[in-house]
Design an enzyme around this catalytic site. Structure first.
Site, PDB file in Angstrom:
ATOM      1  N   ILE A  93       0.480  -1.573   0.035  1.00 35.49           N
ATOM      2  CA  ILE A  93      -0.134   0.302   0.110  1.00 35.49           C
ATOM      3  C   ILE A  93       1.038   1.275  -0.171  1.00 35.49           C
ATOM      4  O   ILE A  93       1.128   1.337   0.961  1.00 35.49           O
ATOM      5  CB  ILE A  93      -0.938   0.027   1.345  1.00 35.49           C
ATOM      6  CG1 ILE A  93      -2.030  -1.322   1.065  1.00 35.49           C
ATOM      7  CG2 ILE A  93      -1.843   1.191   1.885  1.00 35.49           C
ATOM      8  CD1 ILE A  93      -2.673  -1.440   0.169  1.00 35.49           C
ATOM      9  N   LYS A 369      -5.380   3.678  -2.036  1.00 35.52           N
ATOM     10  CA  LYS A 369      -5.558   1.392  -1.414  1.00 35.52           C
ATOM     11  C   LYS A 369      -4.910   1.056  -2.606  1.00 35.52           C
ATOM     12  O   LYS A 369      -5.341   1.352  -3.519  1.00 35.52           O
ATOM     13  CB  LYS A 369      -6.773   1.281  -0.623  1.00 35.52           C
ATOM     14  CG  LYS A 369      -6.633   2.254   0.628  1.00 35.52           C
ATOM     15  CD  LYS A 369      -5.671   2.397   1.239  1.00 35.52           C
ATOM     16  CE  LYS A 369      -6.489   2.642   2.634  1.00 35.52           C
ATOM     17  NZ  LYS A 369      -5.793   4.290   2.727  1.00 35.52           N
ATOM     18  N   ASP A 370      -3.977   0.379  -2.263  1.00 36.67           N
ATOM     19  CA  ASP A 370      -3.570  -0.747  -3.712  1.00 36.67           C
ATOM     20  C   ASP A 370      -5.145  -1.915  -4.376  1.00 36.67           C
ATOM     21  O   ASP A 370      -6.508  -2.149  -3.059  1.00 36.67           O
ATOM     22  CB  ASP A 370      -2.778  -2.183  -2.394  1.00 36.67           C
ATOM     23  CG  ASP A 370      -2.583  -2.884  -3.956  1.00 36.67           C
ATOM     24  OD1 ASP A 370      -2.540  -2.230  -5.276  1.00 36.67           O
ATOM     25  OD2 ASP A 370      -1.785  -3.714  -3.430  1.00 36.67           O
ATOM     26  N   LYS A 371      -4.946  -2.184  -5.421  1.00 36.22           N
ATOM     27  CA  LYS A 371      -6.220  -2.849  -6.180  1.00 36.22           C
ATOM     28  C   LYS A 371      -6.729  -4.283  -5.765  1.00 36.22           C
ATOM     29  O   LYS A 371      -7.586  -4.528  -5.280  1.00 36.22           O
ATOM     30  CB  LYS A 371      -5.873  -2.885  -7.254  1.00 36.22           C
ATOM     31  CG  LYS A 371      -7.069  -3.684  -7.929  1.00 36.22           C
ATOM     32  CD  LYS A 371      -6.773  -3.494  -9.792  1.00 36.22           C
ATOM     33  CE  LYS A 371      -7.956  -4.679 -10.768  1.00 36.22           C
ATOM     34  NZ  LYS A 371      -7.775  -4.847 -11.919  1.00 36.22           N
TER      35      LYS A 371
END
Length: 737
Positions: A93, A369-371
């Site tokens: 992240i 935020k990350d996928k």
């Protein structure tokens, strides 16, 4: 319409179990070059779906036709990583990059490059009823008479179908994804070489399912964001739910085109068939609520009543919803908790803004935020009611909105303490003693705060090389690095675009090979077409600023990683005279007399720039040598173009996670979830029951990290494994070869 939709659902949803080979993999619709971007093959949902939601619980595999039928019936999809494929995507992240915070806080405008056409089309499909889809399977219709949305969906599907089918034909004898990733980067290539712990490493599968990685945002007040309440605040000022049904789809289409200036009309007249004051009021409310850029008035024409919609304040009205329709006693911003699955933050906001028919820049957030994860974070939006936001829960996939409240202020990028992570490493090989040693080391010592692999791109041309060329003012090289052909995993249309560019150097000809022109390559080609090959600086400037700066920040990260490895190699894990520490926001040197007052956790290292100090020991010369080798002067980091001047920043070299806990569990079925999500808890699902002696063992970890820290690097320290896609695919995707 059905033919294209059916193929797309089948392509994006059919799960090919390991061992069935390339032919079955292509049936699933994930061609080799596209594997990196898809990242996973989904698992079919269970036949018994509560409330139309897909399940992550154990379910039998379905035949492709049965599964397609299931997809059409539920229109709810969840992607899951194929068993045995480890870390297709890095799982860090990058909450709010040290260098980009200030810039991004000023710019809430999101890059259009983020919204993938595939997901966009599926999101559109969620508003189609099951009956409509069934009818389309039985009756062949022409495009005449369909609404514009359906026609556009079909055109996009057919265009993409054709491209993907061509890719499949080309790849019959092509390389596997694992083979193509041999051309990618490894950790050593970007300076990630050291560990701080002495325990023996072991293997484990990272992100076998994206639901194995959950992130909860921690606000500046230390409060963790959870989705635990879907109710809407009671407000007498809110319109009734009738606003969502009073307008026909045809009327909504006309109003949307009017709002977005897609036609020459200056107004749209809606006839009132039930002429009562109550009915007219609902229509007025519906138009103003669903189309913030429009105003309404009542007119009488030929003895009939019409409600006429028109532009309130030109194109600016889209980004600035009307003020007088919002109660003065209510805060201007609706804050809510966004729960999302397998989608990054900017993608999610693009989808929300599309369905709300507003510009993305009225949304604000504290960190991206990350996928490839399930993430929970707070979002704020200007003058959109909680009622209207909650309505999206009925039609959006892989999203849930809740915990609504009205506040006076938006959110600001960087105003967060960090993130709480819950991570599962499946099929671990380490003994209980090895796990205990690894986790105790993570808790007590921490890990090297390297920038993770995704910082540098996944192709054979790293992003830091583009950043270096920008800093060197070598603009021909910038264009060449971005557009030139390269080995490795890429989508077929990008390969064709690059080949056309290499052959002709004609931006218009290369652009014709790109169906999606919002990517960096498409934006650069449009710039070259507009400004010509002799004005590359202006052409490059068409790319959104945040994306352009990404290349420079990547170069800074590359230098920082290498310098930190040299620092640890030279001086170990203790502070030494000449190291830098922060006092407030100011960097100061550690003097000989003060060495014992600090620990390695206090030491920072600079990212190169014109406004930073460098250590007063050997590493200072190493910085100069590295930049000099790249034909850059460390004493003059100001660029001719102001945007590309680097001020620099400081970053701690060792991070110690907080709130660290862990447990080892046993399980038999790799498809079952190993903990509940917020949505599971809302739906009252019981927690998973673990086997006493299962076939597999998993390490479940909980820990918190500050912003701009890569969780990948924490897990790297535990496993002592290279986190690059190149290495992971060689280890874990032998079945793809």
């Amino acid at each position: 319409m059905f033919h294209g939709l059916g193929r797309r659902l089948l392509r994006s949803s059919f799960a090919a179990p390991p061992g069935l080979g390339r032919r079955l993999l292509r049936l699933s619709g994930v061609p080799g070059r596209a594997w990196a971007s898809h990242g996973a093959l989904p698992e079919p949902p269970s036949a018994n779906l509560p409330s139309g939601r897909s399940t992550r619980a154990q379910s039998p595999r379905l035949a492709p036709t049965d599964y397609l039928r299931c997809c059409l019936g539920t229109l709810k999809m969840e992607t899951v990583e194929v068993t045995g494929v480890s870390m297709k995507r890095s799982l860090s992240i990058d909450e709010n990059d040290d260098l980009a915070q200030a810039d991004e806080a000023k710019r809430q405008k999101l890059s259009e490059c983020c919204l993938a056409k595939n997901q966009e089309t599926l999101d559109n499909n969620c508003v189609l009823s099951k009956e409509t889809l069934t009818r389309q399977t039985e009756t062949t219709t022409t495009r005449e008479g369909r609404n514009n949305v359906e026609a556009q969906i079909e055109e996009e599907e057919e265009e993409e179908d054709g491209l993907l089918e061509e890719e499949e034909e080309e790849e019959e004898d092509g390389e596997s994804f694992a083979d193509m990733m041999k051309h990618g980067l490894t950790e050593v290539d970007v300076g990630i070489t050291k560990f701080v712990s002495s325990h023996q490493g072991f293997s484990g599968i990272l992100k076998e399912r994206y639901s194995d990685f959950i992130v909860h945002e921690i606000g500046k007040d230390g409060r963790i964001s959870y989705l635990d309440n879907l109710s809407v605040p009671v407000d007498d000022e809110d319109p009734s739910d009738d606003i969502f049904t009073v307008l026909t789809e045809e009327n909504k289409q006309r109003l949307e085109e009017l709002q977005l200036f897609k036609n020459k009309e200056t107004s749209v007249a809606l006839e009132v068939f039930e002429d009562t004051k109550e009915k007219r009021t609902i229509i007025h409310q519906a138009v103003k609520s669903l189309f913030p850029g429009l105003e309404t008035k009542t007119e009488e024409r030929d003895g009939k009543k019409y409600i006429v919609a028109y532009h309130a304040a030109g194109k600016k009205a889209l980004a600035n919803p009307r003020k007088h329709s919002w109660p003065k006693s209510r805060g201007s911003y609706c804050h809510f908790v966004l729960y999302k699955e397998n989608k990054d933050t900017m993608d999610a906001i693009n989808v929300l803004s599309k369905f709300l028919r507003v510009k993305p820049n009225i949304f604000s957030y504290m960190g991206t935020k990350d996928k490839r994860a399930i993430t929970v974070q707070e979002i704020a939006v200007l003058k959109i009611t909680a009622q209207r936001l909650a309505h999206l829960n009925k039609c959006l996939m892989n999203f849930k909105l809740g915990n609504f409240s009205y506040q006076k202020n938006p959110l600001k990028l960087g105003e967060l303490q960090g993130n709480q992570f819950t991570v599962v490493l499946r099929n671990i090989t380490g003994t209980d003693h090895q796990v205990q040693q690894a986790m105790n080391s993570l808790k007590e010592i921490g890990f090297i705060n390297y920038y993770g692999m995704q910082r540098f791109g996944t192709t054979a041309v790293p992003t830091y090389q583009v950043g270096r060329a920008i800093l060197q003012n070598c603009w021909d090289e910038v264009v060449d690095l971005i557009l030139k052909p390269r080995p490795g995993a890429e989508k077929g249309y990008l390969v064709k675009c690059r080949e056309e560019w290499a052959k002709t150097k004609d931006p218009d000809a290369a652009l014709k090979k790109l169906p999606v022109k919002r990517c960096v390559e498409g934006q650069l080609l449009r710039g070259l077409s507009k400004y010509g090959l002799k004005n590359i600086v202006s052409a490059f400037g068409i790319i959104p600023r945040n994306n352009r700066l990404m290349y420079i920040h990547s170069y800074q990260s590359y230098v920082w990683n290498n310098m930190v490895s040299k620092r640890i190699e030279e001086y170990g894990l203790k502070p030494v005279p000449g190291d830098l520490v922060l006092k407030g926001a100011t960097a100061t040197y550690i003097e000989e007399a003060d060495v014992n007052s600090y620990s390695i956790h206090d030491v920072v290292m600079p990212l190169p720039g014109f406004d930073v100090l460098y250590p007063k020991h050997k590493i200072s010369e190493t910085y100069k040598e590295m930049l000099a080798a790249d034909h850059l002067n460390i004493d003059n980091m100001k660029h001719k173009i102001r945007d590309y001047s680097l001020s620099g920043a400081y970053r701690k070299i060792i991070i110690r996670p907080q709130d660290v806990s862990w447990e080892v569990v046993s399980y038999d079925d790799p498809r079952i979830p190993l903990f509940n999500t917020d949505l599971d808890n809302l739906e009252g699902k019981p927690p998973p029951v673990f086997a006493a002696e299962g076939k597999y063992r998993a390490l479940k970890m909980d820990f918190s990290l500050p912003p701009s820290t890569y969780a990948t690097m924490a897990i790297r320290e535990v496993l002592k494994m290279d986190t690059s896609i190149k290495n992971q695919t060689q280890l874990n995707t032998t079945w793809l070869r």
